[in-house]
Design a protein around this motif. Sequence first.
Motif, mmCIF file in Angstrom:
data_model
loop_
_atom_site.group_PDB
_atom_site.id
_atom_site.type_symbol
_atom_site.label_atom_id
_atom_site.label_comp_id
_atom_site.label_asym_id
_atom_site.label_seq_id
_atom_site.Cartn_x
_atom_site.Cartn_y
_atom_site.Cartn_z
ATOM 1 N N PRO A 180 28.810 -31.701 4.472
ATOM 2 C CA PRO A 180 28.102 -30.646 5.208
ATOM 3 C C PRO A 180 29.066 -29.833 6.046
ATOM 4 O O PRO A 180 30.083 -30.343 6.536
ATOM 5 N N PRO A 181 28.806 -28.541 6.245
ATOM 6 C CA PRO A 181 29.702 -27.689 7.048
ATOM 7 C C PRO A 181 29.621 -28.098 8.503
ATOM 8 O O PRO A 181 28.618 -28.618 8.981
ATOM 9 N N PRO A 182 30.708 -27.874 9.263
ATOM 10 C CA PRO A 182 30.685 -28.229 10.698
ATOM 11 C C PRO A 182 29.717 -27.342 11.460
ATOM 12 O O PRO A 182 29.528 -26.172 11.172
ATOM 13 N N SER A 183 29.062 -27.912 12.465
ATOM 14 C CA SER A 183 28.097 -27.181 13.270
ATOM 15 C C SER A 183 28.815 -26.303 14.285
ATOM 16 O O SER A 183 29.783 -26.742 14.932
ATOM 17 N N PRO A 184 28.367 -25.035 14.476
ATOM 18 C CA PRO A 184 29.030 -24.147 15.449
ATOM 19 C C PRO A 184 28.689 -24.496 16.888
ATOM 20 O O PRO A 184 29.330 -24.003 17.811
ATOM 21 N N PHE A 185 27.664 -25.332 17.123
ATOM 22 C CA PHE A 185 27.246 -25.664 18.480
ATOM 23 C C PHE A 185 27.940 -26.940 18.934
ATOM 24 O O PHE A 185 28.170 -27.865 18.129
#
Length: 226
Positions: free
Chosen positions: A154-159
């Motif tokens: 999964p892509p890294p979360s921006p938050f």
Amino acid sequence: MLRRTARFFRLGKEKFFVGTDLEGNRFYERPSLETPDNWRAAKRTVEYAVKKPLSEYGFQSIPVQWSSWMRRTRREAPSMEELEQDMLRQARLKENVMRLEQQYQLEKLQALETPVEPHALPSASLSNDQPPTAPPPQPTPGSSVPSSPLQPSPPPSPFPPPPPQAPERPTPPGENAGEKKEGTIGEREKARLRREFAKANARPTGGNPDDHYKPETWSPTAAPRH
């Protein structure tokens, strides 16, 4: 005109022949003297070809067409062609019923002789062509699980991740004891005030009088004369 005159003076035949059925029964009709033109008022009789006791005769002993004529629900007498067609229809009906009954009995015997096979469930065993696959490795504490080449990571979360919450401190057993005791005393005081108020404002019941009730005496007085 002559027939009506003869009927009025009781001359000639008392009943007139109308027809016969396939079994040889003869049917007669005698018009009414008051209303000779009214066919519903005529008297209709039958003379059976085979003499039997009266208790054995009935409307089932004659065809349904003649039975309707005898009951005065039919004005004209049935013809021989109509009786023959109805007899052929009844014969075909009996034949069809017998054939259906035989077919039903045959299917019933076949169903009893055929064994009932249980439904086959899908087999969980593997085929010989496909080798068994090894179970995925279980991650150990402190080690990262490699991502599968078939499933992208999964892509890294921006938050940013939420800050950790402090664990809740357990409440000591005697901390809320005073509040609970005060609430219990307040409820008891309210209940005592309600009982005192109910005793002070008690209302007499509207039921039947008790055993000590005595009705007042009543002496009637005469009404004043005018």
